[in-house]
Design a protein around this motif. Structure first.
Motif, PDB file in Angstrom:
ATOM      1  N   UNK A 183       0.843  -1.183   0.000  1.00  0.00           N
ATOM      2  CA  UNK A 183       0.000   0.000   0.000  1.00  0.00           C
ATOM      3  C   UNK A 183       0.879   1.234   0.000  1.00  0.00           C
ATOM      4  N   UNK A 184       0.496   2.194  -0.804  1.00  0.00           N
ATOM      5  CA  UNK A 184       1.293   3.405  -0.880  1.00  0.00           C
ATOM      6  C   UNK A 184       0.408   4.583  -0.521  1.00  0.00           C
ATOM      7  N   UNK A 185       0.885   5.452   0.349  1.00  0.00           N
ATOM      8  CA  UNK A 185       0.158   6.692   0.599  1.00  0.00           C
ATOM      9  C   UNK A 185       0.872   7.809  -0.135  1.00  0.00           C
ATOM     10  N   UNK A 186       0.120   8.591  -0.860  1.00  0.00           N
ATOM     11  CA  UNK A 186       0.775   9.663  -1.606  1.00  0.00           C
ATOM     12  C   UNK A 186       0.140  11.006  -1.271  1.00  0.00           C
ATOM     13  N   UNK A 187       0.841  12.062  -1.634  1.00  0.00           N
ATOM     14  CA  UNK A 187       0.289  13.407  -1.484  1.00  0.00           C
ATOM     15  C   UNK A 187      -0.433  13.762  -2.766  1.00  0.00           C
ATOM     16  N   UNK A 188      -1.303  14.767  -2.608  1.00  0.00           N
ATOM     17  CA  UNK A 188      -2.161  15.150  -3.710  1.00  0.00           C
ATOM     18  C   UNK A 188      -1.357  15.537  -4.963  1.00  0.00           C
ATOM     19  N   UNK A 189      -0.235  16.244  -4.744  1.00  0.00           N
ATOM     20  CA  UNK A 189       0.497  16.774  -5.899  1.00  0.00           C
ATOM     21  C   UNK A 189       1.145  15.662  -6.709  1.00  0.00           C
ATOM     22  N   UNK A 190       1.534  14.575  -5.995  1.00  0.00           N
ATOM     23  CA  UNK A 190       2.299  13.568  -6.724  1.00  0.00           C
ATOM     24  C   UNK A 190       1.441  12.417  -7.233  1.00  0.00           C
ATOM     25  N   UNK A 191       0.119  12.542  -7.058  1.00  0.00           N
ATOM     26  CA  UNK A 191      -0.756  11.416  -7.414  1.00  0.00           C
ATOM     27  C   UNK A 191      -0.573  10.954  -8.855  1.00  0.00           C
ATOM     28  N   UNK A 192      -0.726  11.930  -9.768  1.00  0.00           N
ATOM     29  CA  UNK A 192      -0.661  11.547 -11.179  1.00  0.00           C
ATOM     30  C   UNK A 192       0.688  10.954 -11.537  1.00  0.00           C
ATOM     31  N   UNK A 193       1.732  11.563 -10.935  1.00  0.00           N
ATOM     32  CA  UNK A 193       3.083  11.095 -11.252  1.00  0.00           C
ATOM     33  C   UNK A 193       3.242   9.640 -10.797  1.00  0.00           C
ATOM     34  N   UNK A 194       2.835   9.399  -9.543  1.00  0.00           N
ATOM     35  CA  UNK A 194       2.991   8.051  -8.995  1.00  0.00           C
ATOM     36  C   UNK A 194       2.186   7.045  -9.806  1.00  0.00           C
ATOM     37  N   UNK A 195       0.936   7.418 -10.109  1.00  0.00           N
ATOM     38  CA  UNK A 195       0.089   6.463 -10.823  1.00  0.00           C
ATOM     39  C   UNK A 195       0.612   6.180 -12.225  1.00  0.00           C
ATOM     40  N   UNK A 196       1.111   7.227 -12.903  1.00  0.00           N
ATOM     41  CA  UNK A 196       1.587   6.901 -14.250  1.00  0.00           C
ATOM     42  C   UNK A 196       2.889   6.119 -14.189  1.00  0.00           C
ATOM     43  N   UNK A 197       3.677   6.364 -13.120  1.00  0.00           N
ATOM     44  CA  UNK A 197       4.879   5.527 -12.954  1.00  0.00           C
ATOM     45  C   UNK A 197       4.490   4.073 -12.733  1.00  0.00           C
ATOM     46  N   UNK A 198       3.470   3.890 -11.889  1.00  0.00           N
ATOM     47  CA  UNK A 198       3.031   2.523 -11.623  1.00  0.00           C
ATOM     48  C   UNK A 198       2.488   1.863 -12.880  1.00  0.00           C
ATOM     49  N   UNK A 199       1.773   2.659 -13.674  1.00  0.00           N
ATOM     50  CA  UNK A 199       1.228   2.071 -14.900  1.00  0.00           C
ATOM     51  C   UNK A 199       2.368   1.626 -15.815  1.00  0.00           C
ATOM     52  N   UNK A 200       3.388   2.497 -15.890  1.00  0.00           N
ATOM     53  CA  UNK A 200       4.536   2.119 -16.719  1.00  0.00           C
ATOM     54  C   UNK A 200       5.248   0.902 -16.153  1.00  0.00           C
ATOM     55  N   UNK A 201       5.188   0.772 -14.814  1.00  0.00           N
ATOM     56  CA  UNK A 201       5.873  -0.364 -14.186  1.00  0.00           C
ATOM     57  C   UNK A 201       5.083  -1.654 -14.322  1.00  0.00           C
ATOM     58  N   UNK A 202       3.957  -1.596 -15.026  1.00  0.00           N
ATOM     59  CA  UNK A 202       3.248  -2.851 -15.290  1.00  0.00           C
ATOM     60  C   UNK A 202       1.875  -2.955 -14.647  1.00  0.00           C
ATOM     61  N   UNK A 203       1.508  -2.004 -13.786  1.00  0.00           N
ATOM     62  CA  UNK A 203       0.179  -2.081 -13.191  1.00  0.00           C
ATOM     63  C   UNK A 203      -0.835  -1.485 -14.170  1.00  0.00           C
ATOM     64  N   UNK A 204      -1.220  -2.312 -15.134  1.00  0.00           N
ATOM     65  CA  UNK A 204      -1.982  -1.764 -16.246  1.00  0.00           C
ATOM     66  C   UNK A 204      -3.486  -1.769 -16.021  1.00  0.00           C
ATOM     67  N   UNK A 205      -3.956  -2.498 -15.008  1.00  0.00           N
ATOM     68  CA  UNK A 205      -5.404  -2.590 -14.806  1.00  0.00           C
ATOM     69  C   UNK A 205      -5.810  -1.804 -13.558  1.00  0.00           C
ATOM     70  N   UNK A 206      -6.631  -0.776 -13.751  1.00  0.00           N
ATOM     71  CA  UNK A 206      -7.186  -0.059 -12.609  1.00  0.00           C
ATOM     72  C   UNK A 206      -8.468  -0.780 -12.247  1.00  0.00           C
ATOM     73  N   UNK A 207      -8.393  -1.539 -11.166  1.00  0.00           N
ATOM     74  CA  UNK A 207      -9.524  -2.389 -10.818  1.00  0.00           C
ATOM     75  C   UNK A 207     -10.681  -1.565 -10.289  1.00  0.00           C
ATOM     76  N   UNK A 208     -10.370  -0.603  -9.452  1.00  0.00           N
ATOM     77  CA  UNK A 208     -11.454   0.128  -8.813  1.00  0.00           C
ATOM     78  C   UNK A 208     -10.909   1.409  -8.194  1.00  0.00           C
ATOM     79  N   UNK A 209     -11.791   2.388  -8.044  1.00  0.00           N
ATOM     80  CA  UNK A 209     -11.460   3.560  -7.251  1.00  0.00           C
ATOM     81  C   UNK A 209     -12.509   3.635  -6.153  1.00  0.00           C
TER      82      UNK A 209
END
Ligand code: SF4
Ligand code: SF4
Lengths: 129, 517
Positions: free
Chosen positions: B23-49
């Motif tokens: 589990x990762x806790x992030x700050x509001x400003x870095x959300x998009x950055x972290x998520x797109x990094x994760x997507x590039x790292x292979x987490x291609x399916x967003x199961x749910x929000x």
């Protein structure tokens, strides 16, 4: 080849459907015939007036608030609104004295909402056939 | 970015329990950055929000549940927002499929998603109250005021000349879309879900463990067992209890029967959509055989109320195993019959082949799961990837197709019926003896847990937060049809022929009741 496949793909469905014409129907002529529910079906409740201690556990566990405790013959008994009941059977599971059970009676439609309210006297009757 | 906060319910030995710690806790400003990094790292399916409201801490928590199809592991990204002016960047530019989840949260929690392509309401019409899934919204008080005190209901009518699709039942299920078309071609689509929205997530906050087990049946009419299983598992996980072995087998067998039940019903619906009503009647006749089994095992026909957290309520009755085998043998024979009738029917092939083609990349992007994803060639099945219940004990193939068109989806489901029959047969041979139910502590501990399973339609998930009371603080349900109907269907429909709409829609096997919840 492809044409043959398509033609077969049309003939075969017609053939199997034609064969079904000579089979026993899958449906029943409701309401003159109907499917008997299984022995342990969760249908209308039955209340044993002698066993019930009026503890109200059934009414507390009911997820739909279908059970109200009412006075009857000087004791408290559950009264079930079958219109609200989802036949989950939690009340039966919770009853400490096994006074409340479920019967396979499933034909429970009424012309008037008030007829769906089963008081202690109605609940303690066995299903009429 | 690797603080480990989420405590798993129990330390299982499967990789599932370990990987879910991530589990990762992030700050509001870095959300998009972290998520797109994760997507590039292979987490291609967003199961749910998911959104959880914490009024005492004056915060909202938003959770992004990710899954990697390649690495077969999960990741949760958490973010806290102030409750006064909740606003966060939309991630729909990273996953297109995110927009539907965000739109739901925006409506039901009042969280603003910046740069969201379409934040209009999804379920509610003319809503003037506070967003209904917030903790300070009292359903009972609202219902009393709105429906019992005064009678004030206005009807609102739109004024478009468009082709309506649904909401009468057999055509679309209880779901409506307005199809904008130029001649025969569909140019746009407006979606109106919500006909079956019962607010199950909110209702569950008012009910205890065992009462909720009776409610989750109602999430999907056609295969209630999967949702019972999911709920039972998430509740066990959060309480740190594991169900007895025999109960797990019973649950797996019944869930697989539920899968066959759902797929057979789908044969009926699909043929109905193609105007082939004979097959519809025949399929529903076979459905009855499985329903009868469910009735014998649980005492209920459509809503079995069979699984509870901690096990099952009823063990198999005497001689039930033989009854299942008999029905399975019948179905196995019947599958050949269905091949002639439906799967190899030239008309069916003509109507579905090359229609509604979904390529693998786009499918993942839109959040498609289950048979619909496998038909596009992605080998993903939670039963195999994160085996739960008795699935580690059985040997089965993941059925995939490559073309991704409607016919591939049809064939995928046919293969799955055959696999499910073989799974049940294996389980019946291995089923152990023993107890079938454990009692769970009355209080739900203050932590969270998530459980995902492969329902007949795709990935179904339960996320639950406890609060040291006997009722869950928040439950989030992910129904696979939410993404399938609102994202995948609308993507495939655009540009299609009007006549193909039913074939595309039903090839996705959507269920409006698990879409709306
Ligand atoms: S069966 Fe369930 S819903 Fe019906 S009265 Fe009993 S507890 Fe209530
Ligand atoms: S039926 Fe059972 S649970 Fe209900 S009041 Fe009587 S004894 Fe108590």
């Amino acid at each position: 080849m492809n044409l043959l496949k398509s033609v077969m793909g049309l003939i075969k469905p017609a053939k199997v459907i034609f064969r079904i014409l000579f089979k026993k129907p899958m449906t029943l002529k409701f309401p003159s015939e109907s499917l008997e529910p299984v022995k342990d079906y969760r249908g209308r409740h039955f209340l044993n007036l002698e066993k019930c201690v009026g503890c109200g556990m059934c009414s507390r566990v009911c997820p739909n608030n279908a059970i109200e405790m009412v006075k009857f013959n000087g004791k408290t008994y559950p009264q079930i609104h079958l219109g609200k009941c989802c036949f989950c059977g939690l009340c039966v599971e919770r009853c400490p004295t096994k006074a409340l059970t479920m019967t396979p009676e499933a034909m429970l439609s009424f012309y008037d909402k008030s007829l769906a309210i089963y008081g202690p006297s109605k609940l303690s009757q066995t299903a009429e056939k | 970015m690797n603080s480990e906060e989420l405590k798993p319910g129990f330390q299982g030995s499967t990789p599932r329990a370990l990987l879910e710690n991530a589990t990762i806790s992030v700050k509001k400003e870095e959300l998009r950055k972290v998520l797109s990094q994760l997507k590039d790292a292979g987490f291609d399916h967003l199961s749910d929000v998911t959104c959880v409201d914490y009024p005492d801490e004056r915060e909202f928590e938003i959770l992004y549940h990710l899954w990697s199809h390649a690495k077969k592991c999960r990741k949760v990204v958490k973010i806290r927002l102030p409750r006064e002016s909740p606003s966060i960047e939309s991630v729909s530019n990273i996953w297109e499929g995110a927009q539907i989840h965000e739109r739901e949260i925006c409506e039901l929690f009042g969280v603003n998603f910046e740069e969201h392509p379409d934040p209009s309401p999804l379920f509610l019409e003319d809503w003037k109250e506070i967003p209904p899934l917030r903790k300070d919204f009292d359903t009972r008080e609202y219902v009393k005021r709105e429906y019992y005190d005064e009678s004030s209901s206005e009807q609102k009518e739109g004024g478009c000349f468009l082709l309506p699709f649904g909401p009468q039942h057999p055509a679309s299920g209880h779901f409506r879309a307005l199809i904008d078309c130029a001649g025969e071609e569909v140019t746009g689509l407006m979606l109106y879900p919500g006909y079956l929205h019962r607010g199950i997530e909110k209702l569950m906050e008012y009910r205890t463990h065992e009462q909720n087990a009776m409610l989750v049946d109602r999430i999907c009419v056609l295969e209630p067992y999967s949702y019972e299983l999911g709920y039972a598992n998430v509740a066990e996980k959060i309480a740190g209890v594991e169900a007895p072995e025999r109960a797990k087998f019973i649950r797996t067998i019944m869930t697989e029967l539920g899968r066959i039940l759902s797929h057979i019903t789908w044969i009926g619906m699909m043929s109905f959509a193609l105007g082939f009503e004979s097959a519809n009647r025949i399929a529903w006749g076979d459905r009855e055989k499985i329903i009868r089994l469910i009735e014998i095992a649980s005492g209920g026909r459509i809503y079995p109320c069979h699984f509870v957290p901690g096990g099952v309520r009823r063990d198999f009755p005497e001689g039930f195993e033989e009854k299942i085998s008999r029905v399975l043998n019948h179905l196995q024979k019947k599958l050949v019959f269905y091949d002639d009738l439906f799967f190899k029917n030239a008309t069916v092939i003509k109507r579905t082949e090359g229609v509604g083609v979904l390529d693998a990349k786009k499918a993942v992007e839109l959040g498609t799961t289950g048979p619909n994803l496998r038909a596009s060639g992605v080998k993903s099945d939670i039963r195999k990837d994160e085996p739960y219940e008795a699935y580690p004990e059985v040997d089965f193939e993941i059925v995939t197709q490559t073309k991704g068109d409607s016919y591939a989806r049809v064939l995928c489901r046919r293969g799955e019926i055959a696999e499910s029959i073989s799974i049940i047969k294996q389980l019946l041979e291995k089923i152990p003896k023993g107890e079938t139910r454990k009692q769970l502590p009355r209080k739900i501990p203050k932590r969270d847990a998530r459980f995902c399973l492969e329902a007949a339609r795709g990935e179904a998930c339960f996320y639950m937060v406890g609060n040291e009371t006997d009722k869950p603080y928040r439950v989030k349900v992910r129904g696979p049809s939410f993404s399938h109907t609102l994202m995948t269907f609308s993507y495939l429909a655009k540009g299609a022929q009007v006549a193909d709409i039913p074939a595309i829609y039903w090839s996705l096997d959507p269920c409006p009741s698990d879409m709306d919840r």
